[in-house]
Motif scaffolding. Structure first.
Motif, mmCIF file in Angstrom:
data_model
loop_
_atom_site.group_PDB
_atom_site.id
_atom_site.type_symbol
_atom_site.label_atom_id
_atom_site.label_comp_id
_atom_site.label_asym_id
_atom_site.label_seq_id
_atom_site.Cartn_x
_atom_site.Cartn_y
_atom_site.Cartn_z
ATOM 1 N N GLY A 57 -19.748 6.422 2.061
ATOM 2 C CA GLY A 57 -21.051 6.454 1.401
ATOM 3 C C GLY A 57 -21.149 5.634 0.128
ATOM 4 N N TYR A 58 -20.078 4.883 -0.226
ATOM 5 C CA TYR A 58 -20.098 4.050 -1.434
ATOM 6 C C TYR A 58 -20.502 2.615 -1.088
ATOM 7 C CZ TYR A 58 -17.181 7.829 -3.329
ATOM 8 O OH TYR A 58 -16.699 9.035 -3.735
ATOM 9 N N LYS A 59 -20.971 1.916 -2.118
ATOM 10 C CA LYS A 59 -21.338 0.513 -1.906
ATOM 11 C C LYS A 59 -20.525 -0.371 -2.854
ATOM 12 C CE LYS A 59 -25.433 -1.978 -1.402
ATOM 13 N NZ LYS A 59 -26.823 -2.225 -1.713
ATOM 14 N N PRO A 102 0.805 -1.220 0.000
ATOM 15 C CA PRO A 102 0.000 0.000 0.000
ATOM 16 C C PRO A 102 0.847 1.285 0.000
ATOM 17 C CG PRO A 102 -0.949 -1.591 1.524
ATOM 18 C CD PRO A 102 0.377 -2.148 1.079
ATOM 19 N N ASP A 103 2.125 1.168 0.394
ATOM 20 C CA ASP A 103 2.980 2.365 0.385
ATOM 21 C C ASP A 103 3.151 2.938 -1.020
ATOM 22 O OD1 ASP A 103 3.266 1.646 3.009
ATOM 23 O OD2 ASP A 103 5.230 0.698 2.713
ATOM 24 N N GLU A 104 2.990 2.090 -2.016
ATOM 25 C CA GLU A 104 3.146 2.549 -3.403
ATOM 26 C C GLU A 104 2.096 3.565 -3.830
ATOM 27 O OE1 GLU A 104 3.418 -0.468 -6.619
ATOM 28 O OE2 GLU A 104 3.775 -1.789 -4.911
ATOM 29 N N ILE A 105 0.939 3.541 -3.164
ATOM 30 C CA ILE A 105 -0.178 4.380 -3.630
ATOM 31 C C ILE A 105 0.101 5.840 -3.302
ATOM 32 C CG2 ILE A 105 -2.670 4.784 -3.466
ATOM 33 C CD1 ILE A 105 -2.906 1.793 -2.668
ATOM 34 N N MET A 106 0.201 6.653 -4.314
ATOM 35 C CA MET A 106 0.576 8.053 -4.149
ATOM 36 C C MET A 106 -0.646 8.897 -3.760
ATOM 37 S SD MET A 106 3.756 8.175 -4.624
ATOM 38 C CE MET A 106 4.672 6.639 -4.761
ATOM 39 N N GLU A 107 -1.673 8.800 -4.574
ATOM 40 C CA GLU A 107 -2.863 9.624 -4.366
ATOM 41 C C GLU A 107 -3.815 8.835 -3.467
ATOM 42 O OE1 GLU A 107 -3.809 12.766 -5.405
ATOM 43 O OE2 GLU A 107 -5.594 12.286 -4.208
ATOM 44 N N LYS A 108 -3.897 9.228 -2.199
ATOM 45 C CA LYS A 108 -4.651 8.426 -1.241
ATOM 46 C C LYS A 108 -6.006 9.012 -0.872
ATOM 47 C CE LYS A 108 -0.439 6.746 0.884
ATOM 48 N NZ LYS A 108 0.273 6.418 2.108
ATOM 49 N N SER A 109 -6.337 10.180 -1.415
ATOM 50 C CA SER A 109 -7.566 10.841 -0.971
ATOM 51 C C SER A 109 -8.771 10.403 -1.802
ATOM 52 C CB SER A 109 -7.402 12.358 -1.052
ATOM 53 O OG SER A 109 -7.362 12.758 -2.399
ATOM 54 N N LEU A 110 -9.923 10.381 -1.148
ATOM 55 C CA LEU A 110 -11.166 10.050 -1.845
ATOM 56 C C LEU A 110 -12.288 10.890 -1.243
ATOM 57 C CD1 LEU A 110 -12.590 8.202 -3.924
ATOM 58 C CD2 LEU A 110 -12.938 6.555 -2.067
ATOM 59 N N GLN A 111 -13.036 11.538 -2.146
ATOM 60 C CA GLN A 111 -14.215 12.301 -1.703
ATOM 61 C C GLN A 111 -15.306 11.357 -1.216
ATOM 62 O OE1 GLN A 111 -16.036 14.877 -4.557
ATOM 63 N NE2 GLN A 111 -15.069 16.646 -3.604
ATOM 64 N N THR A 112 -16.116 11.830 -0.290
ATOM 65 C CA THR A 112 -17.298 11.046 0.068
ATOM 66 C C THR A 112 -18.238 11.035 -1.136
ATOM 67 O OG1 THR A 112 -18.325 13.025 0.958
ATOM 68 C CG2 THR A 112 -17.203 11.596 2.533
ATOM 69 N N ARG A 113 -19.127 10.076 -1.156
ATOM 70 C CA ARG A 113 -19.992 9.896 -2.326
ATOM 71 C C ARG A 113 -20.838 11.137 -2.580
ATOM 72 N NH1 ARG A 113 -24.795 6.911 -4.141
ATOM 73 N NH2 ARG A 113 -24.317 6.502 -6.331
ATOM 74 N N ASP A 114 -21.292 11.768 -1.498
ATOM 75 C CA ASP A 114 -22.132 12.953 -1.681
ATOM 76 C C ASP A 114 -21.310 14.213 -1.928
ATOM 77 O OD1 ASP A 114 -21.031 13.501 0.790
ATOM 78 O OD2 ASP A 114 -22.896 13.188 1.912
ATOM 79 N N GLY A 115 -19.988 14.073 -1.949
ATOM 80 C CA GLY A 115 -19.133 15.223 -2.251
ATOM 81 C C GLY A 115 -18.973 16.195 -1.104
ATOM 82 N N SER A 116 -19.503 15.849 0.081
ATOM 83 C CA SER A 116 -19.503 16.808 1.188
ATOM 84 C C SER A 116 -18.125 16.963 1.832
ATOM 85 C CB SER A 116 -20.527 16.378 2.246
ATOM 86 O OG SER A 116 -20.160 15.111 2.759
ATOM 87 N N SER A 117 -17.302 15.905 1.778
ATOM 88 C CA SER A 117 -15.976 16.049 2.382
ATOM 89 C C SER A 117 -15.011 15.085 1.711
ATOM 90 C CB SER A 117 -16.053 15.759 3.888
ATOM 91 O OG SER A 117 -16.391 14.401 4.076
#
Lengths: 539, 539
Positions: free
Chosen positions: A304-306, A222-237
């Motif tokens: 919020g994802y399934k 998992p250290d290889e993964i550079m871009e680690k951020s993900l928005q919540t499904r509703d885009g709120s955060s």
């Protein structure tokens, strides 16, 4: 083709728009067709009217039915039939130099405006000996299409209606077009989607796919993964470290799992947060794949994802699917994630009718099956023996005899009807001469086996369906049948199968469906037979 | 594809001229390849270097060899690899809407100039596990090509060198392209000609054909023939009534034969006086077909022409061919026609390896075989299980484990060598790491089974052949291998098979040919295996 002279007065040739197979040209033909065309032309027989039957003698896969497919491609072929100069040049180079130039001018002039095509509708359930097409050589287009459609229908029948069937066969198909045709006709026969993108584009078939083992093994940790951020499904955060979000789940409960697999799943979920479907058998399904999947699916759930589910591609699919289901249900309970227990389970790995049947018997928790090799190559029987026989020329009936009765052709231009009984099931198909009156509802009609004198039965049909319809070229009094879209053909196939009496379509020891001839046609066949039999046998 | 970023500095993309398969587009691919490409792109892994092996695990048809074919189509595919805008639009429609636009720009930019392909030469004899290609998904193009080539080679092997083998499979092939591919690869595997005109045009394969049963039954009697005159072969005079020329032969000796058959033969001979080959089994071979053929052939002989022969398409081919031969020899003697006894006899009718073998055992007089269904659909085994596995990424070896040892992949970028013994036969293939020194002639080298510790042998090669050559893209120090014409590939196939020790290629109980790894590669595989094995098994 042989009976088709040039026409000056009208030109009914019409290019039918839509996807045509670029491999299909008038040269996609056996040389003997051109040799014979030359011999006919030389003998001045090219303007005679000939009638050919296209049919098969035996249902494939040990079953008692076949789905007729490939008609649309045949009609497109004749609608676009025209020799190019370079094709004529090649025919000229292939035939003996003694052939006269006039023949090549004749080829330049011909199209298929004079050919008539009567056929059963594509997607229909059909049986041996019932004629599906009249005129010209569509064998290549019909044989494989009908075979793979029937194969797909059989897989659907074993899997049951509620399962999702995915065609995964491109890599093992018999050539690129084998792959595309397989996708088209598997869909026709009842599959839900294909992995083949080009088939999706050409025919509008839903396209599905996930990732491969190579994707999993291409990651180290998992250290290889550079871009680690993900928005919540509703885009709120935005979650800044999706990778670590649920890693405690693994450490706390499951012990150590394979880290390159976890990295691959995480990376795939970051790319497809709404479509996370993971292949869980690269290392060890229950010890690594499922826990890794659940950690990532729970992290997605937090945002919020399934997740869509898992794919199993090796091992004991019955056992592993049941164990996975238990696992998912436990997660649902322990973590309070609604519906996690209903997580999708897809199975693949050399599946075929038999393995589906075995899985059913063992009990399993698979929702979707990905089927490849055995479906697209029709491994259980790689060819359908369609034949193409002359049955009439210039209104003279022709019969092809054989020491093997099943190979004797049924002479004359014919009409075919399907007779239905009270329960709504088809009872029998009957062929009659072209000019006989059609069978009538509620009227008794004698149906005879074409060659066996003792096999005969009276039938009182509750409904009569004429099977052979005019698909080409059509005229004001005999309008041309429309070529329906693939989805409608698919519905026809499914409806027709449902309409059959179950014992005709069951997998084990199905009851043969009867194809008969009228009393008049029976007498005529046997009159001709006597007259045409080899002289030696008459002495 | 995954490891292939856009290149600005040079463009090695070159369109290779010649027949390309119009069905093959970058979309002829499974959706998961695009899903994975997106996930790789998203994870910033699209510029990593990955190495893939394409290989198979088991020889087809119960044999111990496979002919490698399909390489040229793969190279053409990557040489022309470029997404069209409409293709990108379809990929965009097929992937989730969340996928970023940057990915589609990335697809617009890529070609295969950065992909390297190392492969065994097309037409080579190959064995399970030996790697044939590195990079991208050629499975569709390789699988069927190699399968049908191997099938053809096996048919050639049973039939023997002196026989003429004709491929007659178009009508039963798995789709139009299946038919064209079948013709190409049957020729490659040792067939002499095809009946498929389009394949002849595309690949320069000799095209052969005669007439069908329908031609015979389309005639009623010799009275139908309008144009009865035929020039003598030397053009010195014209026979005004060719039809009656030898009719006394029939009346005098053979009794009555079928008149529509006689009319058809006569008509065909008038059209093709130099190429008269008649299908003699429409009515009765010995009572009608052969006498009719002989009458027409004798008439042709009177005018200076030489008939080609007959075709048998049903019945006991061994018996009928022997009886026909006797008949022809009698005619030679009785009528004093030199070489009439050597008249060509072609047999067809669902032939396959087994029936050829059975005919050989019974004894027969067939000169040419026309083989269709069983050849082109590879009925005995309709698919070859080629797989495509990641073996290295960014110089890190990757191994795919499995509970089934035969499914464990051999990691690393490798070199492959074939070691030859004193008698000139290949002894063993050996795979080594990329940077190991190559095996040397007359030097002892340890060859190990990749997974079985106890299977090992020292070999002293008399000749060492490097198997993997650079086919794409090539560079000044590593020039690209030429793509030879089909005929040369065909010769390679035939030469390679002749070079094999006979017990490896025999039909019954062949001896497996060994594929080994170097001692160093062996140690490395097992070191990796221990490190990558599922955690649970290490506890």
């Amino acid at each position: 083709m042989e009976a088709n002279g040039p026409k000056e007065e009208d030109n009914r040739r019409q290019v039918i728009p839509g996807p045509t197979n670029p491999m299909v040209t008038p040269l996609l033909s056996d040389l003997y067709q051109f040799s014979m065309a030359y011999a006919y032309w030389k003998a001045g027989k090219n303007n005679e009217r000939a009638v050919f039957d296209l049919y098969f003698r035996k249902n494939p896969f040990g079953g008692e039915y076949t789905i007729f497919a490939g008609l649309e491609e045949c009609i497109r072929f004749i609608a676009n039939f025209k020799f190019k100069e370079e094709e004529i040049a090649f025919i000229q180079a292939s035939l003996p130099k003694t052939c006269e130039d006039g023949f090549y001018d004749y080829l330049r002039g011909i199209d298929c405006s004079d050919v008539e095509v009567y056929a059963v509708s594509e997607g229909s359930v059909v049986f041996p000996k019932v004629v599906q097409l009249l005129e010209t050589s569509f064998l290549n287009l019909i044989n494989y299409a009908s075979l793979v459609t029937t194969n797909a229908a059989r897989h659907r029948s074993v899997a049951g209606k509620s399962k999702i069937l995915l065609e995964f066969g491109l890599r093992r198909a018999q050539g690129p077009d084998g792959g595309i045709g397989a996708s088209k006709y598997s869909y026709l026969g009842g599959f839900d989607a294909t992995s083949n993108v080009e088939a999706g584009r050409l025919f509008g078939i839903p396209v599905r796919g996930t990732h491969s083992h190579a994707f999993v093994s291409s990651f180290m940790s998992p250290d290889e993964i550079m871009e680690k951020s993900l928005q919540t499904r509703d885009g709120s955060s935005t979650c800044e470290d999706f990778v670590s979000l649920r890693s405690h789940v693994l450490r706390g409960i499951f012990g150590e799992t394979n880290q390159s697999e976890l990295a691959a799943f995480t990376s795939y979920a970051l790319a497809f947060p709404n479509n996370f479907l993971a292949l869980v058998d690269t290392y060890d399904v229950m010890r690594s794949g499922i826990p890794n999947f659940c950690a990532v699916a729970l992290a997605l759930n937090d945002l919020g994802y399934k997740a869509i589910g898992i794919r199993l591609d090796s091992g004991d699919l019955a056992y592993l699917s049941c164990e996975s289901r238990k696992f998912f249900r436990t997660i649902e309970k322990e973590f309070g994630v609604p519906d996690f227990g209903k997580m999708g389970i897809t199975a693949s790995n050399d599946l075929n009718e038999e393995t589906l049947d075995a899985l059913n018997k063992q009990g399993h928790e698979v929702d979707s099956f990905g089927i490849g090799t055995y479906l697209v190559t029709c491994y259980a029987q790689a060819a359908l023996g369609c034949v193409f026989k002359l049955v009439e020329i210039n209104n003279q009936p022709r019969i092809k005899l054989s020491e093997d009765v099943s190979k004797v052709s049924i002479p004359c231009k014919k009409r075919c009807y399907r007779l239905y009984g009270k329960e709504g099931y088809p009872l029998v198909d009957i062929m009659t001469g072209e000019n006989e009156p059609p069978p009538k509802v509620a009227e008794r009609i004698l149906c005879r086996h074409p060659f066996n004198e003792s096999k005969r039965a009276y039938v009182v049909p509750q409904r009569v369906e004429e099977l052979l319809k005019c698909f080409w070229p059509g005229s004001p009094d005999k309008p041309r049948e429309e070529l329906p879209p693939l989805k409608m053909i698919r519905n026809r196939c499914s409806n027709q199968l449902e309409q059959m009496r179950p014992d005709h379509v069951r997998r084990l020891n199905p009851t043969p469906y009867k194809v008969s001839v009228s009393a008049k046609l029976y007498d005529f066949i046997h009159f001709l037979w006597l007259n045409e039999a080899p002289v030696g046998e008459l002495q």
